[in-house]
Motif scaffolding. Structure first.
Motif, short mmCIF file in Angstrom:
data_model
loop_
_atom_site.label_atom_id
_atom_site.label_comp_id
_atom_site.label_asym_id
_atom_site.label_seq_id
_atom_site.Cartn_x
_atom_site.Cartn_y
_atom_site.Cartn_z
N ALA A 26 21.43 -8.22 -4.12
CA ALA A 26 20.51 -8.31 -2.99
C ALA A 26 19.06 -8.16 -3.47
N HIS A 27 18.83 -7.16 -4.32
CA HIS A 27 17.47 -6.82 -4.71
C HIS A 27 16.89 -7.78 -5.74
N GLN A 28 17.67 -8.14 -6.72
CA GLN A 28 17.15 -8.91 -7.85
C GLN A 28 17.32 -10.42 -7.71
N VAL A 29 18.26 -10.85 -6.84
CA VAL A 29 18.57 -12.29 -6.78
C VAL A 29 18.22 -12.87 -5.41
N LEU A 30 18.84 -12.34 -4.36
CA LEU A 30 18.63 -12.92 -3.03
C LEU A 30 17.21 -12.68 -2.51
N ARG A 31 16.71 -11.45 -2.70
CA ARG A 31 15.40 -11.08 -2.14
C ARG A 31 14.26 -11.99 -2.64
N PRO A 32 14.11 -12.18 -3.96
CA PRO A 32 12.99 -13.03 -4.39
C PRO A 32 13.11 -14.47 -3.90
N VAL A 33 14.34 -14.99 -3.80
CA VAL A 33 14.50 -16.38 -3.34
C VAL A 33 14.16 -16.45 -1.84
N ALA A 34 14.69 -15.51 -1.06
CA ALA A 34 14.41 -15.51 0.39
C ALA A 34 12.91 -15.35 0.63
N ALA A 35 12.25 -14.53 -0.19
CA ALA A 35 10.82 -14.25 0.01
C ALA A 35 9.97 -15.50 -0.22
N THR A 36 10.40 -16.36 -1.16
CA THR A 36 9.57 -17.54 -1.45
C THR A 36 9.96 -18.73 -0.57
N GLN A 37 11.19 -18.78 -0.07
CA GLN A 37 11.63 -19.99 0.63
C GLN A 37 11.65 -19.89 2.15
N LEU A 38 11.61 -18.65 2.69
CA LEU A 38 11.76 -18.51 4.15
C LEU A 38 10.58 -17.77 4.77
N GLU A 39 10.24 -18.16 5.98
CA GLU A 39 9.21 -17.46 6.76
C GLU A 39 9.87 -16.29 7.50
N PRO A 40 9.07 -15.29 7.93
CA PRO A 40 9.66 -14.11 8.58
C PRO A 40 10.67 -14.42 9.70
N PRO A 41 10.44 -15.39 10.60
CA PRO A 41 11.43 -15.61 11.67
C PRO A 41 12.79 -16.10 11.17
N GLY A 111 15.79 0.13 12.66
CA GLY A 111 14.49 -0.36 13.09
C GLY A 111 14.38 -1.87 12.90
N LEU A 112 14.91 -2.38 11.79
CA LEU A 112 14.85 -3.82 11.51
C LEU A 112 15.63 -4.61 12.57
N LYS A 113 16.82 -4.11 12.93
CA LYS A 113 17.64 -4.82 13.93
C LYS A 113 16.88 -4.92 15.25
N LYS A 114 16.23 -3.81 15.64
CA LYS A 114 15.49 -3.81 16.90
C LYS A 114 14.28 -4.76 16.80
N ALA A 115 13.56 -4.70 15.67
CA ALA A 115 12.39 -5.56 15.50
C ALA A 115 12.78 -7.03 15.56
N VAL A 116 13.91 -7.39 14.94
CA VAL A 116 14.35 -8.79 14.94
C VAL A 116 14.74 -9.20 16.36
N PRO A 122 5.90 -8.29 12.27
CA PRO A 122 5.19 -7.32 11.41
C PRO A 122 5.94 -5.98 11.30
N THR A 123 6.52 -5.52 12.43
CA THR A 123 7.32 -4.28 12.38
C THR A 123 8.55 -4.50 11.50
N GLY A 124 9.16 -5.67 11.68
CA GLY A 124 10.34 -5.99 10.86
C GLY A 124 10.00 -5.97 9.38
N LYS A 125 8.83 -6.51 9.04
CA LYS A 125 8.44 -6.55 7.62
C LYS A 125 8.31 -5.14 7.05
N ALA A 126 7.71 -4.23 7.86
CA ALA A 126 7.54 -2.85 7.38
C ALA A 126 8.92 -2.22 7.10
#
Ligand code: HEM
Length: 156
Positions: A26-41, A111-116, A122-126
């Motif tokens: 999750a941390h080393q593989v999925l996260r960097p790819v999701a961060a560059t390819q997807l917008e927050p929504p 908190g993330l589930k509620k923010a989504v 912005p709350t979700g990002k935090a």
């Protein structure tokens, strides 16, 4: 006894592999790819979905680690008094990892589930940033725990 110990340690190591390997992916593989390819929504609901599938496995892994770990301590090592140092260190690191996971699960993940659900990106990002940091720490602690558990007996 030998058979029971063989089963217990296999289950114990399966649980450690699934939990620590899952965090590493999750941390080393999925996260960097999701961060560059997807917008927050898109990205934030993806993480809710990923954690909704991964965290039940983490609960199973933690219960298995506790059950098999304490069983080995009492049945094989005859209690804490005669326990080798590396098992004490594994135990202490494991309790720290469990505490961090409980914090993530009941704190930023909730908190993330509620923010989504509220589309409050912005709350979700935090919350996601907090989860990222905590999972990063727990991945390192997990690798350290494995090093202590496997290599420790050769050093003492
Ligand atoms: C309450 C939590 C835990 C307890 C009580 C516990 C206890 C134990 C005990 C008694 C052993 C057998 C040691 C031996 O045969 O020399 C063991 C092995 C092991 N533990 Fe844990 N453990 C816990 C959590 C963890 C965690 C969180 C990890 C990794 C993330 C871990 C990784 C391992 C590994 C890899 C071994 C195999 C060591 C080997 O045979 O070379 N343990 N644990």
């Amino acid at each position: 006894m030998k058979e029971a110990m063989a089963i217990a340690i296999s289950l114990h190591v399966f649980a450690a592999v699934i939990w620590v390997g899952g965090m590493f992916f999750a941390h080393q593989v999925l996260r960097p790819v999701a961060a560059t390819q997807l917008e927050p929504p898109q990205r934030q609901p993806l993480w809710v979905g990923v954690f909704n599938r991964f965290f039940p496995w983490v609960w199973v892994a933690i219960i298995t680690l506790l059950a098999t770990g304490y069983w080995m301590i009492f049945a094989y090592f005859k209690g804490f008094a005669s326990l080798p140092l590396y098992v004490h260190v594994m135990h202490a690191l494991a309790l720290l990892m469990f505490a961090i996971y409980l914090y993530v699960f009941f704190g930023p993940f909730k908190g993330l589930k509620k923010a989504v659900a509220d589309k409050a990106w912005p709350t979700g990002k935090a919350h996601i940033d907090r989860i990222r940091d905590m999972v990063g720490i727990n991945t390192l602690l997990g690798l350290l725990t494995i090093a202590v558990a496997t290599g420790g007996k050769y050093l003492i």
